[in-house]
Scaffold this motif. Sequence first.
Motif, mmCIF file in Angstrom:
data_model
loop_
_atom_site.group_PDB
_atom_site.id
_atom_site.type_symbol
_atom_site.label_atom_id
_atom_site.label_comp_id
_atom_site.label_asym_id
_atom_site.label_seq_id
_atom_site.Cartn_x
_atom_site.Cartn_y
_atom_site.Cartn_z
ATOM 1 N N SER A 1 36.600 34.460 31.792
ATOM 2 C CA SER A 1 35.335 34.622 31.071
ATOM 3 C C SER A 1 34.367 33.479 31.352
ATOM 4 O O SER A 1 33.165 33.634 31.189
ATOM 5 C CB SER A 1 35.576 34.772 29.577
ATOM 6 N N LEU A 2 34.889 32.349 31.782
ATOM 7 C CA LEU A 2 33.994 31.241 32.124
ATOM 8 C C LEU A 2 33.064 31.635 33.257
ATOM 9 O O LEU A 2 31.939 31.147 33.354
ATOM 10 C CB LEU A 2 34.805 30.000 32.496
ATOM 11 N N GLY A 3 33.528 32.544 34.101
ATOM 12 C CA GLY A 3 32.676 33.043 35.180
ATOM 13 C C GLY A 3 31.497 33.840 34.667
ATOM 14 O O GLY A 3 30.493 33.994 35.346
ATOM 15 N N LEU A 4 31.614 34.356 33.448
ATOM 16 C CA LEU A 4 30.518 35.126 32.861
ATOM 17 C C LEU A 4 29.567 34.255 32.055
ATOM 18 O O LEU A 4 28.598 34.749 31.506
ATOM 19 C CB LEU A 4 31.082 36.219 31.946
ATOM 20 N N ALA A 5 29.844 32.967 31.987
ATOM 21 C CA ALA A 5 29.021 32.084 31.159
ATOM 22 C C ALA A 5 27.554 32.150 31.540
ATOM 23 O O ALA A 5 26.679 32.023 30.702
ATOM 24 C CB ALA A 5 29.524 30.647 31.262
ATOM 25 N N THR B 1 33.911 48.904 28.596
ATOM 26 C CA THR B 1 33.150 47.892 29.314
ATOM 27 C C THR B 1 32.698 48.472 30.651
ATOM 28 O O THR B 1 33.516 49.016 31.390
ATOM 29 C CB THR B 1 34.004 46.637 29.584
ATOM 30 N N THR B 2 31.412 48.359 30.929
ATOM 31 C CA THR B 2 30.856 48.793 32.208
ATOM 32 C C THR B 2 30.379 47.564 32.967
ATOM 33 O O THR B 2 29.602 46.768 32.436
ATOM 34 C CB THR B 2 29.675 49.764 31.990
ATOM 35 N N ASN B 3 30.846 47.424 34.202
ATOM 36 C CA ASN B 3 30.425 46.317 35.064
ATOM 37 C C ASN B 3 29.130 46.729 35.763
ATOM 38 O O ASN B 3 29.109 47.683 36.534
ATOM 39 C CB ASN B 3 31.523 46.002 36.092
ATOM 40 N N SER C 1 27.434 44.672 37.752
ATOM 41 C CA SER C 1 27.203 43.708 38.828
ATOM 42 C C SER C 1 28.318 43.776 39.871
ATOM 43 O O SER C 1 29.231 44.575 39.765
ATOM 44 C CB SER C 1 27.155 42.295 38.243
ATOM 45 N N ASP C 2 28.228 42.891 40.844
ATOM 46 C CA ASP C 2 29.280 42.746 41.848
ATOM 47 C C ASP C 2 30.271 41.657 41.452
ATOM 48 O O ASP C 2 31.141 41.302 42.235
ATOM 49 C CB ASP C 2 28.668 42.403 43.217
ATOM 50 N N LYS C 3 30.146 41.106 40.255
ATOM 51 C CA LYS C 3 31.026 40.026 39.797
ATOM 52 C C LYS C 3 32.389 40.562 39.392
ATOM 53 O O LYS C 3 32.533 41.736 39.051
ATOM 54 C CB LYS C 3 30.387 39.283 38.625
ATOM 55 N N ASP C 4 33.377 39.654 39.402
ATOM 56 C CA ASP C 4 34.721 40.007 38.928
ATOM 57 C C ASP C 4 34.706 39.996 37.405
ATOM 58 O O ASP C 4 34.681 38.936 36.781
ATOM 59 C CB ASP C 4 35.763 38.995 39.433
ATOM 60 N N ILE C 5 34.702 41.179 36.823
ATOM 61 C CA ILE C 5 34.677 41.317 35.369
ATOM 62 C C ILE C 5 35.833 42.203 34.967
ATOM 63 O O ILE C 5 36.063 43.258 35.551
ATOM 64 C CB ILE C 5 33.338 41.938 34.895
ATOM 65 N N ASP C 6 36.579 41.759 33.950
ATOM 66 C CA ASP C 6 37.609 42.598 33.362
ATOM 67 C C ASP C 6 37.231 42.823 31.902
ATOM 68 O O ASP C 6 36.406 42.085 31.353
ATOM 69 C CB ASP C 6 38.996 41.956 33.503
ATOM 70 N N PRO C 7 37.800 43.850 31.262
ATOM 71 C CA PRO C 7 37.347 44.169 29.908
ATOM 72 C C PRO C 7 37.604 43.068 28.880
ATOM 73 O O PRO C 7 36.785 42.866 27.990
ATOM 74 C CB PRO C 7 38.105 45.447 29.552
ATOM 75 N N TRP D 1 34.548 40.913 27.006
ATOM 76 C CA TRP D 1 34.429 40.899 25.546
ATOM 77 C C TRP D 1 34.337 39.467 25.027
ATOM 78 O O TRP D 1 33.455 39.119 24.245
ATOM 79 C CB TRP D 1 35.609 41.618 24.898
ATOM 80 N N ILE D 2 35.255 38.613 25.476
ATOM 81 C CA ILE D 2 35.322 37.242 24.972
ATOM 82 C C ILE D 2 34.075 36.449 25.351
ATOM 83 O O ILE D 2 33.619 35.600 24.598
ATOM 84 C CB ILE D 2 36.615 36.553 25.462
ATOM 85 N N ALA D 3 33.494 36.740 26.511
ATOM 86 C CA ALA D 3 32.274 36.049 26.927
ATOM 87 C C ALA D 3 31.079 36.427 26.063
ATOM 88 O O ALA D 3 30.161 35.633 25.890
ATOM 89 C CB ALA D 3 31.975 36.357 28.388
#
Length: 188
Positions: free
Chosen positions: A14-18, A96-98, A100-106, A110-112
């Motif tokens: 989730s830090l990647g989603l910051a 959860t719908t991504n 973007s091209d980023k690595d996102i998991d559900p 959520w936590i981000a």
Amino acid sequence: MKKKLIFSAALVLSLGLAGCGADSSKDDKPKEETKTTASTDKTADKETKSDDVYFKDNEVKIEDLKIKITETKVIPVGEKGNEYGDKPVFAIWYETTNLSDKDIDPTSGWIAVFTAIQDNNPNAVNELEVGSLPDDRFSSSQIEKIKKDGTVENAIAYNLDDLETPVTLVAKKGLMGEELGKQDYPVK
């Protein structure tokens, strides 16, 4: 141990989603020229931004993802979905719908975005702790990468401190982003 490992992995991811909610006004791209006045441009910018990112009607949308809450319920101790906890939990099912091209998991998505609060302490903010996964259907998919424009279901639970005070979900534009809004959910 498995719960802690999964939660730790989700937190790191989730830090990647910051930066998901980074201010797009800092882009180096030239703006399109318009024949409107400056005051009209500011109004149009605000309207565009409020439509692009929001938290309303059980749905949050930020630059990189969209989360739709599909169901909530309280699960008492010992019942299916809270077999191992020592407190009742507030369980939330969501999609959860991504975007973007980023690595996102559900889970990390959520936590981000969300913090759960039970406002039952007059002196401090009472952020709720994440409990065990309330729906074992998601035990192997909760940290899988979502493809761009893909949507994945998941669930999360928070340990409740009482069965009177509503749970307030606070949505932000990523971990360090600005607050988008709050919604209260009853626990009775």
